[in-house]
Design a protein around this motif. Structure first.
Motif, PDB file in Angstrom:
ATOM      1  N   ILE A  27      61.996  16.485  26.574  1.00 53.04           N
ATOM      2  CA  ILE A  27      63.047  17.049  27.436  1.00 53.04           C
ATOM      3  C   ILE A  27      63.904  15.928  28.010  1.00 53.04           C
ATOM      4  CG2 ILE A  27      63.450  18.226  29.625  1.00 53.04           C
ATOM      5  CD1 ILE A  27      61.034  19.964  28.995  1.00 53.04           C
ATOM      6  N   ILE A  28      63.239  14.874  28.489  1.00 51.13           N
ATOM      7  CA  ILE A  28      64.005  13.769  29.073  1.00 51.13           C
ATOM      8  C   ILE A  28      64.791  13.038  27.999  1.00 51.13           C
ATOM      9  CG2 ILE A  28      63.784  11.528  30.194  1.00 51.13           C
ATOM     10  CD1 ILE A  28      61.668  12.652  31.923  1.00 51.13           C
ATOM     11  N   ARG A  30      65.987  14.218  25.206  1.00 52.67           N
ATOM     12  CA  ARG A  30      67.141  14.991  24.754  1.00 52.67           C
ATOM     13  C   ARG A  30      68.269  14.953  25.775  1.00 52.67           C
ATOM     14  NH1 ARG A  30      65.886  20.328  21.485  1.00 52.67           N
ATOM     15  NH2 ARG A  30      65.881  21.292  23.550  1.00 52.67           N
ATOM     16  N   ALA A  31      67.904  15.030  27.052  1.00 56.10           N
ATOM     17  CA  ALA A  31      68.950  15.083  28.071  1.00 56.10           C
ATOM     18  C   ALA A  31      69.598  13.723  28.272  1.00 56.10           C
ATOM     19  CB  ALA A  31      68.371  15.598  29.386  1.00 56.10           C
ATOM     20  N   LEU A 159      64.829  27.271  27.757  1.00 56.80           N
ATOM     21  CA  LEU A 159      65.914  26.495  27.154  1.00 56.80           C
ATOM     22  C   LEU A 159      66.794  27.378  26.273  1.00 56.80           C
ATOM     23  CD1 LEU A 159      64.193  23.126  26.193  1.00 56.80           C
ATOM     24  CD2 LEU A 159      65.878  23.505  27.965  1.00 56.80           C
ATOM     25  N   MET A 168      71.563  22.753  29.681  1.00 59.30           N
ATOM     26  CA  MET A 168      70.759  21.577  29.344  1.00 59.30           C
ATOM     27  C   MET A 168      70.897  21.236  27.875  1.00 59.30           C
ATOM     28  SD  MET A 168      67.334  22.113  31.560  1.00 59.30           S
ATOM     29  CE  MET A 168      66.504  20.698  30.877  1.00 59.30           C
ATOM     30  N   ARG A 169      70.917  22.280  27.034  1.00 60.14           N
ATOM     31  CA  ARG A 169      71.052  21.997  25.603  1.00 60.14           C
ATOM     32  C   ARG A 169      72.431  21.424  25.304  1.00 60.14           C
ATOM     33  NH1 ARG A 169      70.399  26.689  22.218  1.00 60.14           N
ATOM     34  NH2 ARG A 169      70.657  27.976  24.069  1.00 60.14           N
ATOM     35  N   ALA A 172      72.358  17.890  26.140  1.00 57.52           N
ATOM     36  CA  ALA A 172      71.612  17.130  25.134  1.00 57.52           C
ATOM     37  C   ALA A 172      72.476  16.869  23.911  1.00 57.52           C
ATOM     38  CB  ALA A 172      70.353  17.891  24.731  1.00 57.52           C
ATOM     39  N   SER A 192      66.099  18.041  34.161  1.00 56.74           N
ATOM     40  CA  SER A 192      65.221  17.616  33.072  1.00 56.74           C
ATOM     41  C   SER A 192      64.037  16.838  33.603  1.00 56.74           C
ATOM     42  CB  SER A 192      65.986  16.734  32.086  1.00 56.74           C
ATOM     43  OG  SER A 192      67.122  17.385  31.627  1.00 56.74           O
ATOM     44  N   TRP A 193      64.336  15.896  34.504  1.00 56.34           N
ATOM     45  CA  TRP A 193      63.240  15.097  35.055  1.00 56.34           C
ATOM     46  C   TRP A 193      62.303  15.948  35.875  1.00 56.34           C
ATOM     47  CZ3 TRP A 193      61.509   9.978  35.199  1.00 56.34           C
ATOM     48  CH2 TRP A 193      62.193   9.119  34.320  1.00 56.34           C
ATOM     49  N   SER A 196      60.136  17.847  33.503  1.00 55.81           N
ATOM     50  CA  SER A 196      59.208  16.919  32.881  1.00 55.81           C
ATOM     51  C   SER A 196      58.098  16.529  33.856  1.00 55.81           C
ATOM     52  CB  SER A 196      60.018  15.710  32.441  1.00 55.81           C
ATOM     53  OG  SER A 196      59.232  14.795  31.833  1.00 55.81           O
TER      54      SER A 196
END
Lengths: 298, 382
Positions: A27-28, A30-31, A159, A168-169, A172, A192-193, A196
């Motif tokens: 996740i991190i 990708r972002a 997501l 978010m996508r 990314a 994202s963080w 995560s």
């Protein structure tokens, strides 16, 4: 046969925990295009919070898990804001090194909080066992698998389906285009963080539920999520799940069958198996099973 | 691409132009010279003289600590060549240092009931301590050259874990976990560099002799690295670091450059590894873990990426930091009461990496550059 089934169940249990940590990495990555080496420290901090909530504040286990996830989400978002936001636009290596620095700072903090104690999670499963395919396996392994995979599924649905997930996508995919479409990219980094961090806390609890509890050094167990993301592909959640379970099972099989059959490999050989798999994976498929190949431009 | 030895403008006609302008270079070679200004020559001389005097002024433990600085600096220079100059991030440096350490012990260590050792001369074991890791580095490099950036970092991280396992299991060479083994005997043709000796009527302690030895080695290896960096190969390193595809388009052989970078870096790491156990007495296989690799990365990040002097400054910083915290702890609030000295050191270590990357990516060397340029242009510094 019974040993084999028990081993595989144990492997899937620990593997799904690896997958959980790996999804946090993904996740991190990708972002923000950063590999977060601080994730293992978040994992043990999460476990610590859980133990704290259960034993010092007397919360029931499920509530404590949610509480520790919330706490770690907050810490994750804060970390991003303080240490990683200034690194936007810097080369990925610098940002990755910042997370290495963070790892040591947070790890030392966690090690200080935990001390030399073994912390337990106060989970309801303990050492009780359950019938499964004609043999008895630890309840905790089944619980780990179900909880981890559910959590990953929730993340996946979030997501895919929610507005925030879409944003978010988009981030990314291309940060600048997302910004032009009105997405608050900075906030997406924070979210994202936070996600995560929450996943790391859950993974920490899962690792800690194993019979022996958890010590600060288990942060290095969490590092095994790195081979997982390499094998699965740095930007693929599906890859994390497949690779996580594969590596977990491979490790468990080695632990069961290597002593006695291949003693020349030395004691505790299972610890290096994930890394060997990673090296082979990099030789065959440098971008992992499901990762996107990096486009190179002059 | 040889050094451009165009001796065109300088001769007689322009002598007048050059007079009073010591920093006007009309030749590439002079511009690229190691000590290209008068003040650099002067201060390098002063620094060397001061370093040679230090062991007579300081106590035993501090001399030992400074020797450790030199050894870490050699290893740091190695990492800086591959990571700083050639841009190939390596988290596997600890593995190569460890390999050097155990090669030196195998060739130069004393055998015992459980340990193997050949008790060879340092003239053999020290080069071997560099060559064996170099060969392994050359073997690993083609694999590493397939992946870039963060993938490479994680691949080399795997190397550390695999290496740690190997070191733990090869008991007859490494002594095994928690036991460890003493370093090789630093003896050249009967002269022991780690024994109290009398030289020309001066009685020297073993720490002092080893200090001089390591310092000499550091100077030689530092100058070699600096020369490599300003040669054709060094320019190829920089091209690969800055944009590998572009470098390839321009005719820099990518695979060969990366392989050489890894080979040279591993050689430096191995030499540092050979000396380290001598300086610290005995060493466990657990020492060569991820933290050790990160220490080397911190050395080049804090000291200065892609500078040789930066590697040395960084090594001094990382090695002396724990001591500094220890000495100043009684005067600082919090430390000692809330957090112990050791924890303060570790946290400071992590925090410093972050602070330097965020605020001064060129490290201490970059700070020095800024300071120097400020005063050089004073009073017109902006």
């Amino acid at each position: 046969m019974e040993i084999l089934i028990a081993t595989i169940v144990r492997g899937v249990g620990i593997g799904s925990t690896y997958a959980l940590i790996a999804v946090g990495f993904v996740i991190i990555y990708r972002a923000t295009d950063v590999v977060n080496f601080a994730q293992p420290a978040l994992v043990i901090l999460g476990a610590y919070f859980n133990a704290l909530f259960v034993f010092n504040y007397g919360l029931p286990f499920p509530l404590a898990v949610v509480g520790s996830m919330a706490a770690m989400a907050l810490i994750g978002a804060l970390t991003e804001r303080v240490a990683l936001r200034p690194m936007v636009g810097q080369p990925p290596f610098s940002a990755a090194m910042v997370t290495v620095g963070l790892f040591f700072a947070l790890y030392v903090l966690a090690a200080r909080l935990i001390g030399s104690n073994v912390i337990t999670m106060g989970d309801p499963w303990g050492l009780s066992r359950v019938e499964f395919l004609g043999t008895t396996v630890g309840q905790v392994d089944i619980a780990k698998t179900i909880i981890s995979l559910t959590a990953i599924a929730v993340v996946g649905v979030f997501l895919q389906r929610s507005k925030l997930g879409l944003a978010m996508r988009a981030t990314a995919l291309d940060q600048e285009v997302a910004l032009a479409q009105g997405v608050n990219v900075g906030r997406m980094f924070g979210v994202s963080w936070a996600m995560s961090g929450a996943l790391a806390a859950l993974a920490g609890v899962m690792i800690g539920t194993a019979g022996g509890g958890m010590v600060a050094l288990d942060a290095f167990v969490a590092l095994k999520a790195l081979p997982v993301i390499i094998l699965g592909g740095l930007d693929s959640i599906k890859g994390s799940v497949v690779a996580g379970i594969f590596i977990g099972v491979a490790e468990a099989l080695t632990r069961t069958y290597q002593p006695g059959n291949a003693d020349f490999l030395g004691a505790n050989f299972d610890v290096v198996v994930p890394y060997l798999i990673m090296v082979i994976a990099l030789m065959v498929r440098p971008y992992g099973l499901y990762g996107t190949k990096e486009v190179q431009r002059v | 691409m040889t050094e451009q030895n165009t001796k065109t403008i300088t001769p007689k006609a322009n002598r007048a132009t050059l007079r009073g302008r010591p920093e006007l270079y009309t030749e590439y070679a002079r511009d690229q010279a190691l000590l290209n200004t008068a003040s650099k020559k002067l201060w390098t001389g002063v620094l060397v003289a001061f370093t040679l005097l230090l062991p007579f002024l300081l106590g035993r433990d501090l001399v030992g600590l400074l020797t450790l600085v030199f050894i870490y600096a050699i290893g740091g220079i190695g990492l800086n060549l591959v990571t700083g100059y050639a841009g190939q991030v390596s988290l596997g440096h600890a593995f190569f240092v460890g390999l050097g350490a155990y090669t030196s012990m195998f060739f130069g260590g004393a055998p015992s009931m459980t340990l193997r050792g050949l008790e060879l001369d340092m003239l053999i074991w020290l080069p071997m301590a560099g060559i064996v890791p170099m060969l392994v580095g050359l073997l690993v490099a083609p694999l590493a050259a397939r992946v870039r950036g963060l993938y490479l970092a994680i691949l080399t991280l795997g190397l550390v874990f695999v290496g740690e396992h190997l070191f733990r299991e090869a008991r007859t060479i490494t002594g095994g976990p928690q036991v460890g083994r003493r370093g090789a005997i630093p003896e050249v043709l009967g002269f022991n560099f780690y024994e109290n000796q009398e030289i020309l009527g001066f009685a020297l302690r073993r720490e002092q002799i080893f200090y001089f030895f390591c310092f000499a080695l550091l100077v030689v290896m530092g100058v070699l690295a600096r020369n490599l960096a300003r040669s054709r190969m060094g320019r190829a390193f920089a091209a690969v670091r800055d944009r590998d595809i572009a470098a390839e388009v321009m005719g820099v052989p990518l695979l060969r450059t990366k392989v050489i970078a890894f080979g040279v870096s591993s050689f430096y790491a191995g030499i540092a590894g050979g000396l380290l156990p001598v300086a610290v007495g005995a060493i466990n296989p657990e020492r060569f873990n991820l933290l050790f690799s990160v220490e080397f990365l911190a050395i080049i990040l804090i000291g200065g990426v892609a500078t040789i002097s930066g590697s040395i400054i960084g090594a001094a910083f990382i090695v002396l930091l724990p001591r500094l915290v220890q000495v100043t702890a009684p005067y600082l609030p919090l430390i000692g009461e809330v957090v112990s000295v050791e924890i303060a050191q570790r946290m400071l270590f992590g925090a410093l990496i972050v602070v330097f990357l965020v605020l001064e990516p060129r490290g201490i060397y970059g700070m020095w550059l800024r300071m120097r340029n400020y005063w050089k242009a004073w009073p017109f510094s902006y």
